[in-house]
Motif scaffolding. Structure first.
Motif, PDB file in Angstrom:
ATOM      1  N   ILE A 232       0.860  -1.179   0.000  1.00  0.00           N
ATOM      2  CA  ILE A 232       0.000   0.000   0.000  1.00  0.00           C
ATOM      3  C   ILE A 232       0.899   1.232   0.000  1.00  0.00           C
ATOM      4  N   ILE A 233       0.494   2.251  -0.762  1.00  0.00           N
ATOM      5  CA  ILE A 233       1.170   3.553  -0.733  1.00  0.00           C
ATOM      6  C   ILE A 233       0.192   4.534  -0.106  1.00  0.00           C
ATOM      7  N   ILE A 234       0.544   5.044   1.056  1.00  0.00           N
ATOM      8  CA  ILE A 234      -0.334   5.955   1.788  1.00  0.00           C
ATOM      9  C   ILE A 234       0.017   7.390   1.415  1.00  0.00           C
ATOM     10  N   ALA A 235      -0.989   8.152   1.013  1.00  0.00           N
ATOM     11  CA  ALA A 235      -0.773   9.520   0.532  1.00  0.00           C
ATOM     12  C   ALA A 235      -0.479  10.467   1.682  1.00  0.00           C
ATOM     13  N   PRO A 236       0.229  11.569   1.402  1.00  0.00           N
ATOM     14  CA  PRO A 236       0.491  12.575   2.436  1.00  0.00           C
ATOM     15  C   PRO A 236      -0.795  13.093   3.064  1.00  0.00           C
ATOM     16  N   GLY A 237      -0.752  13.293   4.390  1.00  0.00           N
ATOM     17  CA  GLY A 237      -1.898  13.856   5.086  1.00  0.00           C
ATOM     18  C   GLY A 237      -3.021  12.893   5.384  1.00  0.00           C
TER      19      GLY A 237
ATOM     20  N   GLY B 236     -10.610  30.628  -2.222  1.00  0.00           N
ATOM     21  CA  GLY B 236     -11.317  29.382  -1.920  1.00  0.00           C
ATOM     22  C   GLY B 236     -11.221  28.393  -3.061  1.00  0.00           C
ATOM     23  N   TYR B 237     -11.432  28.890  -4.289  1.00  0.00           N
ATOM     24  CA  TYR B 237     -11.329  28.029  -5.466  1.00  0.00           C
ATOM     25  C   TYR B 237      -9.894  27.548  -5.652  1.00  0.00           C
ATOM     26  N   GLY B 238      -8.928  28.465  -5.462  1.00  0.00           N
ATOM     27  CA  GLY B 238      -7.522  28.086  -5.611  1.00  0.00           C
ATOM     28  C   GLY B 238      -7.122  27.005  -4.626  1.00  0.00           C
ATOM     29  N   HIS B 239      -7.595  27.118  -3.395  1.00  0.00           N
ATOM     30  CA  HIS B 239      -7.284  26.125  -2.359  1.00  0.00           C
ATOM     31  C   HIS B 239      -7.869  24.767  -2.735  1.00  0.00           C
ATOM     32  N   ARG B 240      -9.137  24.751  -3.151  1.00  0.00           N
ATOM     33  CA  ARG B 240      -9.814  23.488  -3.498  1.00  0.00           C
ATOM     34  C   ARG B 240      -9.127  22.798  -4.674  1.00  0.00           C
ATOM     35  N   VAL B 241      -8.818  23.576  -5.708  1.00  0.00           N
ATOM     36  CA  VAL B 241      -8.206  22.998  -6.912  1.00  0.00           C
ATOM     37  C   VAL B 241      -6.799  22.487  -6.607  1.00  0.00           C
ATOM     38  N   PHE B 242      -6.033  23.267  -5.853  1.00  0.00           N
ATOM     39  CA  PHE B 242      -4.664  22.863  -5.503  1.00  0.00           C
ATOM     40  C   PHE B 242      -4.675  21.547  -4.740  1.00  0.00           C
ATOM     41  N   LYS B 243      -5.547  21.442  -3.739  1.00  0.00           N
ATOM     42  CA  LYS B 243      -5.653  20.212  -2.933  1.00  0.00           C
ATOM     43  C   LYS B 243      -6.111  19.047  -3.797  1.00  0.00           C
ATOM     44  N   LYS B 244      -7.011  19.307  -4.725  1.00  0.00           N
ATOM     45  CA  LYS B 244      -7.545  18.270  -5.609  1.00  0.00           C
ATOM     46  C   LYS B 244      -6.468  17.712  -6.522  1.00  0.00           C
ATOM     47  N   VAL B 245      -5.625  18.581  -7.063  1.00  0.00           N
ATOM     48  CA  VAL B 245      -4.602  18.153  -8.017  1.00  0.00           C
ATOM     49  C   VAL B 245      -3.379  17.564  -7.329  1.00  0.00           C
TER      50      VAL B 245
ATOM     51  N   ILE C 202      -1.009  10.189  -5.847  1.00  0.00           N
ATOM     52  CA  ILE C 202      -2.068  10.497  -4.887  1.00  0.00           C
ATOM     53  C   ILE C 202      -3.449  10.219  -5.478  1.00  0.00           C
ATOM     54  N   SER C 203      -3.649  10.624  -6.727  1.00  0.00           N
ATOM     55  CA  SER C 203      -4.974  10.528  -7.345  1.00  0.00           C
ATOM     56  C   SER C 203      -5.336   9.116  -7.803  1.00  0.00           C
ATOM     57  N   LEU C 204      -4.339   8.341  -8.208  1.00  0.00           N
ATOM     58  CA  LEU C 204      -4.638   7.094  -8.914  1.00  0.00           C
ATOM     59  C   LEU C 204      -4.305   5.805  -8.173  1.00  0.00           C
ATOM     60  N   ILE C 205      -3.248   5.782  -7.356  1.00  0.00           N
ATOM     61  CA  ILE C 205      -2.842   4.483  -6.791  1.00  0.00           C
ATOM     62  C   ILE C 205      -2.670   4.479  -5.273  1.00  0.00           C
ATOM     63  N   SER C 206      -2.795   5.625  -4.627  1.00  0.00           N
ATOM     64  CA  SER C 206      -2.567   5.654  -3.179  1.00  0.00           C
ATOM     65  C   SER C 206      -3.802   5.217  -2.402  1.00  0.00           C
ATOM     66  N   ASN C 207      -3.579   4.844  -1.134  1.00  0.00           N
ATOM     67  CA  ASN C 207      -4.648   4.516  -0.179  1.00  0.00           C
ATOM     68  C   ASN C 207      -5.540   3.372  -0.628  1.00  0.00           C
ATOM     69  N   GLN C 208      -4.970   2.435  -1.350  1.00  0.00           N
ATOM     70  CA  GLN C 208      -5.710   1.247  -1.761  1.00  0.00           C
ATOM     71  C   GLN C 208      -4.790   0.030  -1.739  1.00  0.00           C
ATOM     72  N   LEU C 209      -5.370  -1.139  -1.504  1.00  0.00           N
ATOM     73  CA  LEU C 209      -4.575  -2.359  -1.452  1.00  0.00           C
ATOM     74  C   LEU C 209      -3.978  -2.649  -2.823  1.00  0.00           C
ATOM     75  N   ILE C 210      -2.667  -2.916  -2.849  1.00  0.00           N
ATOM     76  CA  ILE C 210      -1.974  -3.263  -4.093  1.00  0.00           C
ATOM     77  C   ILE C 210      -1.659  -4.751  -4.017  1.00  0.00           C
ATOM     78  N   PRO C 211      -2.342  -5.594  -4.799  1.00  0.00           N
ATOM     79  CA  PRO C 211      -2.196  -7.053  -4.686  1.00  0.00           C
ATOM     80  C   PRO C 211      -0.766  -7.526  -4.961  1.00  0.00           C
ATOM     81  N   ALA C 212      -0.374  -8.579  -4.258  1.00  0.00           N
ATOM     82  CA  ALA C 212       0.980  -9.131  -4.385  1.00  0.00           C
ATOM     83  C   ALA C 212       1.311  -9.526  -5.813  1.00  0.00           C
TER      84      ALA C 212
ATOM     85  N   GLN D 181       4.005  16.498 -10.899  1.00  0.00           N
ATOM     86  CA  GLN D 181       3.078  15.706 -11.703  1.00  0.00           C
ATOM     87  C   GLN D 181       3.002  14.262 -11.225  1.00  0.00           C
ATOM     88  N   LEU D 182       4.150  13.647 -10.944  1.00  0.00           N
ATOM     89  CA  LEU D 182       4.135  12.263 -10.461  1.00  0.00           C
ATOM     90  C   LEU D 182       3.481  12.201  -9.082  1.00  0.00           C
TER      91      LEU D 182
END
Length: 311
Positions: free
Chosen positions: A73-78, A224-233, A111-121, A105-106
Protein backbone atom coordinates in the motif's frame (compact mmCIF):
# COMPACT_ATOMS: atom_id res chain seq x y z
CA UNK A 1 31.27 26.59 -48.36
CA UNK A 2 31.07 30.36 -48.66
CA UNK A 3 33.63 32.34 -46.76
CA UNK A 4 32.30 33.86 -43.55
CA UNK A 5 29.29 31.51 -43.26
CA UNK A 6 28.89 30.08 -39.76
CA UNK A 7 27.56 26.54 -39.50
CA UNK A 8 25.42 26.06 -36.41
CA UNK A 9 26.56 23.09 -34.38
CA UNK A 10 24.03 20.75 -32.78
CA UNK A 11 23.09 21.99 -29.31
CA UNK A 12 21.82 19.57 -26.67
CA UNK A 13 20.31 21.13 -23.57
CA UNK A 14 20.65 19.39 -20.21
CA UNK A 15 17.60 20.02 -17.99
CA UNK A 16 17.74 21.57 -14.55
CA UNK A 17 16.93 18.83 -12.05
CA UNK A 18 16.10 19.16 -8.37
CA UNK A 19 14.86 15.78 -7.13
CA UNK A 20 14.53 16.86 -3.50
CA UNK A 21 14.62 13.21 -2.48
CA UNK A 22 13.83 12.74 1.18
CA UNK A 23 13.26 9.58 3.20
CA UNK A 24 12.99 8.65 6.86
CA UNK A 25 11.55 6.11 9.28
CA UNK A 26 12.21 3.14 7.00
CA UNK A 27 12.52 -0.29 8.59
CA UNK A 28 11.73 -3.99 8.50
CA UNK A 29 10.04 -5.22 11.65
CA UNK A 30 8.49 -8.38 13.08
CA UNK A 31 5.71 -7.75 15.59
CA UNK A 32 3.80 -10.01 17.96
CA UNK A 33 0.16 -11.01 17.67
CA UNK A 34 -2.22 -8.26 18.75
CA UNK A 35 0.25 -5.48 17.81
CA UNK A 36 -1.23 -2.18 16.68
CA UNK A 37 0.01 1.35 16.02
CA UNK A 38 -2.00 4.45 16.91
CA UNK A 39 -3.68 6.57 14.25
CA UNK A 40 -1.18 8.86 12.55
CA UNK A 41 -0.55 10.87 9.42
CA UNK A 42 2.57 12.17 7.68
CA UNK A 43 3.10 14.99 5.18
CA UNK A 44 5.04 12.56 2.98
CA UNK A 45 4.33 9.25 1.24
CA UNK A 46 4.58 5.91 3.04
CA UNK A 47 5.00 2.62 1.20
CA UNK A 48 4.40 -0.61 3.12
CA UNK A 49 4.77 -4.26 2.11
CA UNK A 50 3.76 -7.24 4.23
CA UNK A 51 6.45 -9.93 4.27
CA UNK A 52 4.77 -12.55 6.45
CA UNK A 53 1.42 -12.71 8.23
CA UNK A 54 -1.53 -10.35 7.77
CA UNK A 55 -1.89 -6.62 8.43
CA UNK A 56 -5.14 -4.71 8.88
CA UNK A 57 -4.83 -1.15 7.57
CA UNK A 58 -7.59 1.32 8.32
CA UNK A 59 -7.77 4.66 6.54
CA UNK A 60 -10.22 7.19 7.92
CA UNK A 61 -13.56 7.15 6.03
CA UNK A 62 -12.61 3.98 4.11
CA UNK A 63 -13.30 0.28 4.62
CA UNK A 64 -10.47 -1.63 6.37
CA UNK A 65 -7.96 -3.43 4.11
CA UNK A 66 -6.45 -6.83 4.92
CA UNK A 67 -2.90 -7.07 3.52
CA UNK A 68 -1.30 -10.50 3.16
CA UNK A 69 2.23 -11.60 2.18
CA UNK A 70 3.50 -9.55 -0.77
CA UNK A 71 0.59 -7.09 -0.67
CA UNK A 72 1.53 -3.41 -0.62
CA UNK A 73 0.00 0.00 0.00
CA UNK A 74 1.17 3.55 -0.73
CA UNK A 75 -0.33 5.96 1.79
CA UNK A 76 -0.77 9.52 0.53
CA UNK A 77 0.49 12.58 2.44
CA UNK A 78 -1.90 13.86 5.09
CA UNK A 79 -3.85 10.58 5.32
CA UNK A 80 -5.00 9.45 8.76
CA UNK A 81 -4.31 5.73 9.06
CA UNK A 82 -3.92 2.91 11.56
CA UNK A 83 -2.00 -0.36 11.13
CA UNK A 84 -2.37 -3.51 13.23
CA UNK A 85 -1.53 -7.19 13.14
CA UNK A 86 -4.71 -8.93 11.97
CA UNK A 87 -3.87 -11.92 14.18
CA UNK A 88 -4.16 -11.91 17.97
CA UNK A 89 -1.49 -14.62 18.30
CA UNK A 90 0.66 -15.06 15.18
CA UNK A 91 3.60 -12.71 14.46
CA UNK A 92 3.71 -10.47 11.40
CA UNK A 93 6.64 -9.01 9.44
CA UNK A 94 6.40 -5.88 7.33
CA UNK A 95 8.66 -3.33 5.62
CA UNK A 96 7.96 0.38 5.25
CA UNK A 97 9.55 3.63 4.10
CA UNK A 98 8.45 7.26 4.37
CA UNK A 99 9.61 9.33 1.40
CA UNK A 100 9.05 12.45 -0.62
CA UNK A 101 10.35 13.96 -3.88
CA UNK A 102 10.01 17.04 -6.05
CA UNK A 103 8.16 16.05 -9.21
CA UNK A 104 4.72 17.61 -8.84
CA UNK A 105 3.08 15.71 -11.70
CA UNK A 106 4.13 12.26 -10.46
CA UNK A 107 3.12 13.22 -6.91
CA UNK A 108 -0.38 14.18 -8.06
CA UNK A 109 -0.77 11.00 -10.13
CA UNK A 110 0.31 8.73 -7.28
CA UNK A 111 -2.07 10.50 -4.89
CA UNK A 112 -4.97 10.53 -7.34
CA UNK A 113 -4.64 7.09 -8.91
CA UNK A 114 -2.84 4.48 -6.79
CA UNK A 115 -2.57 5.65 -3.18
CA UNK A 116 -4.65 4.52 -0.18
CA UNK A 117 -5.71 1.25 -1.76
CA UNK A 118 -4.58 -2.36 -1.45
CA UNK A 119 -1.97 -3.26 -4.09
CA UNK A 120 -2.20 -7.05 -4.69
CA UNK A 121 0.98 -9.13 -4.39
CA UNK A 122 0.52 -10.36 -7.96
CA UNK A 123 0.70 -6.84 -9.42
CA UNK A 124 3.83 -5.29 -10.91
CA UNK A 125 3.55 -2.36 -8.52
CA UNK A 126 3.56 -4.58 -5.41
CA UNK A 127 6.51 -6.58 -6.76
CA UNK A 128 8.41 -3.36 -7.53
CA UNK A 129 7.66 -2.04 -4.02
CA UNK A 130 8.89 -5.25 -2.40
CA UNK A 131 12.03 -5.36 -4.54
CA UNK A 132 12.91 -1.76 -3.65
CA UNK A 133 12.36 -2.26 0.08
CA UNK A 134 14.22 -5.59 0.10
CA UNK A 135 17.17 -3.90 -1.58
CA UNK A 136 17.26 -1.07 0.96
CA UNK A 137 16.92 -3.42 3.93
CA UNK A 138 19.79 -5.52 2.57
CA UNK A 139 22.01 -2.44 2.30
CA UNK A 140 21.20 -1.46 5.90
CA UNK A 141 21.88 -4.80 7.59
CA UNK A 142 25.33 -3.61 8.64
CA UNK A 143 24.52 -0.63 10.90
CA UNK A 144 28.11 0.60 10.89
CA UNK A 145 27.95 1.06 7.10
CA UNK A 146 24.42 2.41 6.74
CA UNK A 147 25.63 6.02 7.19
CA UNK A 148 28.43 5.58 4.66
CA UNK A 149 28.10 7.93 1.68
CA UNK A 150 28.33 5.17 -0.94
CA UNK A 151 25.60 3.15 0.83
CA UNK A 152 23.34 6.18 1.06
CA UNK A 153 23.80 6.81 -2.67
CA UNK A 154 22.85 3.17 -3.39
CA UNK A 155 19.71 3.61 -1.28
CA UNK A 156 18.78 6.78 -3.17
CA UNK A 157 19.34 5.00 -6.49
CA UNK A 158 16.96 2.20 -5.46
CA UNK A 159 14.25 4.72 -4.53
CA UNK A 160 14.75 6.74 -7.74
CA UNK A 161 14.54 3.59 -9.87
CA UNK A 162 11.37 2.65 -8.01
CA UNK A 163 9.80 6.06 -8.69
CA UNK A 164 10.75 5.73 -12.35
CA UNK A 165 9.03 2.35 -12.48
CA UNK A 166 5.95 3.68 -10.67
CA UNK A 167 5.74 6.51 -13.20
CA UNK A 168 5.99 4.04 -16.08
CA UNK A 169 3.33 1.74 -14.61
CA UNK A 170 0.94 4.66 -14.09
CA UNK A 171 1.45 5.85 -17.67
CA UNK A 172 0.78 2.35 -19.01
CA UNK A 173 -2.43 1.94 -17.00
CA UNK A 174 -3.77 5.50 -17.18
CA UNK A 175 -2.86 6.75 -20.63
CA UNK A 176 -5.64 9.36 -20.88
CA UNK A 177 -6.27 12.45 -18.78
CA UNK A 178 -9.90 11.37 -18.44
CA UNK A 179 -8.67 8.88 -15.83
CA UNK A 180 -7.57 11.74 -13.59
CA UNK A 181 -10.02 13.27 -11.09
CA UNK A 182 -9.30 16.80 -12.30
CA UNK A 183 -9.63 18.67 -15.59
CA UNK A 184 -6.88 20.10 -17.77
CA UNK A 185 -7.98 23.59 -16.67
CA UNK A 186 -7.67 22.65 -12.98
CA UNK A 187 -4.26 21.11 -13.63
CA UNK A 188 -3.08 24.31 -15.37
CA UNK A 189 -4.38 26.59 -12.60
CA UNK A 190 -2.65 24.45 -9.98
CA UNK A 191 0.57 24.48 -11.95
CA UNK A 192 0.37 28.28 -12.25
CA UNK A 193 -0.05 28.46 -8.47
CA UNK A 194 2.99 26.24 -7.93
CA UNK A 195 5.12 28.45 -10.18
CA UNK A 196 3.85 31.59 -8.42
CA UNK A 197 4.67 30.11 -4.99
CA UNK A 198 8.14 28.97 -6.07
CA UNK A 199 8.87 32.40 -7.57
CA UNK A 200 7.74 34.25 -4.44
CA UNK A 201 9.67 32.01 -2.05
CA UNK A 202 12.91 31.81 -4.05
CA UNK A 203 13.09 35.34 -5.49
CA UNK A 204 14.98 37.43 -2.94
CA UNK A 205 13.79 40.63 -4.64
CA UNK A 206 10.19 39.84 -3.63
CA UNK A 207 8.75 40.43 -0.16
CA UNK A 208 9.64 37.28 1.81
CA UNK A 209 6.21 37.25 3.49
CA UNK A 210 3.11 36.76 1.33
CA UNK A 211 -0.41 35.33 1.45
CA UNK A 212 -1.86 32.61 -0.76
CA UNK A 213 -4.86 34.87 -1.39
CA UNK A 214 -2.51 37.45 -2.96
CA UNK A 215 -1.32 34.88 -5.51
CA UNK A 216 -4.89 33.85 -6.31
CA UNK A 217 -5.85 37.49 -6.85
CA UNK A 218 -2.94 37.89 -9.29
CA UNK A 219 -4.21 34.85 -11.23
CA UNK A 220 -7.79 36.15 -11.25
CA UNK A 221 -9.30 33.41 -9.08
CA UNK A 222 -10.77 33.32 -5.58
CA UNK A 223 -8.63 31.96 -2.75
CA UNK A 224 -11.32 29.38 -1.92
CA UNK A 225 -11.33 28.03 -5.47
CA UNK A 226 -7.52 28.09 -5.61
CA UNK A 227 -7.28 26.12 -2.36
CA UNK A 228 -9.81 23.49 -3.50
CA UNK A 229 -8.21 23.00 -6.91
CA UNK A 230 -4.66 22.86 -5.50
CA UNK A 231 -5.65 20.21 -2.93
CA UNK A 232 -7.55 18.27 -5.61
CA UNK A 233 -4.60 18.15 -8.02
CA UNK A 234 -1.65 17.82 -5.65
CA UNK A 235 -3.19 16.11 -2.64
CA UNK A 236 -1.75 18.66 -0.23
CA UNK A 237 -2.79 22.13 0.90
CA UNK A 238 -1.23 25.29 -0.54
CA UNK A 239 -0.06 26.23 2.98
CA UNK A 240 1.83 22.95 3.35
CA UNK A 241 3.41 23.42 -0.08
CA UNK A 242 4.48 26.98 0.82
CA UNK A 243 5.98 25.70 4.09
CA UNK A 244 7.80 22.97 2.18
CA UNK A 245 9.33 25.49 -0.24
CA UNK A 246 10.38 27.77 2.63
CA UNK A 247 12.01 24.82 4.41
CA UNK A 248 13.98 23.91 1.28
CA UNK A 249 15.14 27.52 0.96
CA UNK A 250 16.11 27.65 4.64
CA UNK A 251 18.08 24.43 4.21
CA UNK A 252 20.01 25.85 1.26
CA UNK A 253 20.76 29.13 3.06
CA UNK A 254 21.93 27.37 6.23
CA UNK A 255 24.07 24.94 4.24
CA UNK A 256 25.69 27.14 1.63
CA UNK A 257 25.34 30.81 2.57
CA UNK A 258 27.15 32.86 5.16
CA UNK A 259 23.91 34.47 6.31
CA UNK A 260 23.20 34.58 10.02
CA UNK A 261 20.20 32.67 11.37
CA UNK A 262 18.42 36.02 11.86
CA UNK A 263 18.97 36.85 8.18
CA UNK A 264 17.79 33.39 7.08
CA UNK A 265 14.64 33.83 9.19
CA UNK A 266 13.88 37.13 7.43
CA UNK A 267 14.61 35.69 3.98
CA UNK A 268 12.00 32.93 4.41
CA UNK A 269 9.39 35.36 5.72
CA UNK A 270 9.37 34.41 9.42
CA UNK A 271 8.08 37.09 11.79
CA UNK A 272 11.05 36.61 14.11
CA UNK A 273 13.91 34.23 14.90
CA UNK A 274 11.98 32.45 17.66
CA UNK A 275 9.11 31.54 15.31
CA UNK A 276 11.57 30.48 12.60
CA UNK A 277 13.52 28.26 15.02
CA UNK A 278 10.33 26.55 16.24
CA UNK A 279 9.13 25.97 12.67
CA UNK A 280 12.51 24.71 11.48
CA UNK A 281 12.67 22.23 14.37
CA UNK A 282 9.19 21.04 13.41
CA UNK A 283 10.39 20.56 9.81
CA UNK A 284 13.72 18.90 10.47
CA UNK A 285 13.94 17.82 14.10
CA UNK A 286 16.85 20.24 14.61
CA UNK A 287 17.17 23.88 15.53
CA UNK A 288 18.73 26.02 12.74
CA UNK A 289 22.07 26.19 14.58
CA UNK A 290 22.06 22.41 15.22
CA UNK A 291 21.24 21.77 11.57
CA UNK A 292 24.09 24.01 10.40
CA UNK A 293 26.53 22.20 12.69
CA UNK A 294 25.36 18.82 11.35
CA UNK A 295 25.91 19.97 7.77
CA UNK A 296 29.39 21.36 8.49
CA UNK A 297 30.32 18.10 10.21
CA UNK A 298 29.16 16.04 7.21
CA UNK A 299 31.04 18.31 4.80
CA UNK A 300 34.28 17.98 6.78
CA UNK A 301 37.03 16.20 4.84
CA UNK A 302 40.38 14.98 6.05
CA UNK A 303 43.66 14.87 4.17
CA UNK A 304 47.19 13.93 5.22
CA UNK A 305 47.99 17.52 6.07
CA UNK A 306 44.82 19.22 7.18
CA UNK A 307 41.07 19.22 7.69
CA UNK A 308 39.02 21.29 5.27
CA UNK A 309 35.56 21.80 3.87
CA UNK A 310 34.09 21.41 0.43
CA UNK A 311 31.22 23.28 -1.20
Amino acid sequence: MKKGVVILQKFISIPTIESGLYMFGGHQRTVNGGWSFFEQRHQVFEVMVVVDGYQLTEIRDQSPMDLGPGDAIIIAPGTFHTNRNASKTAPMTYMCLHFDFEDIQLRSRIISLISNQLIPASSQLAKASQKMLNGIVKLCRNKSLSSDFSIQVEIEILLLKYLKQVNSLIKDKYSHNSSLPFSNKEAQISRDLVIAIENRVNNDDEKPSFNFSDLCKELGISSGYGHRVFKKVYGTTPLHFIDREKYKKAQRLLEYSGNSIEEVAYMVGAANVSIFSKQFRKWSGYSPSEYRKQVIKKRSVRSKNQTGYFE
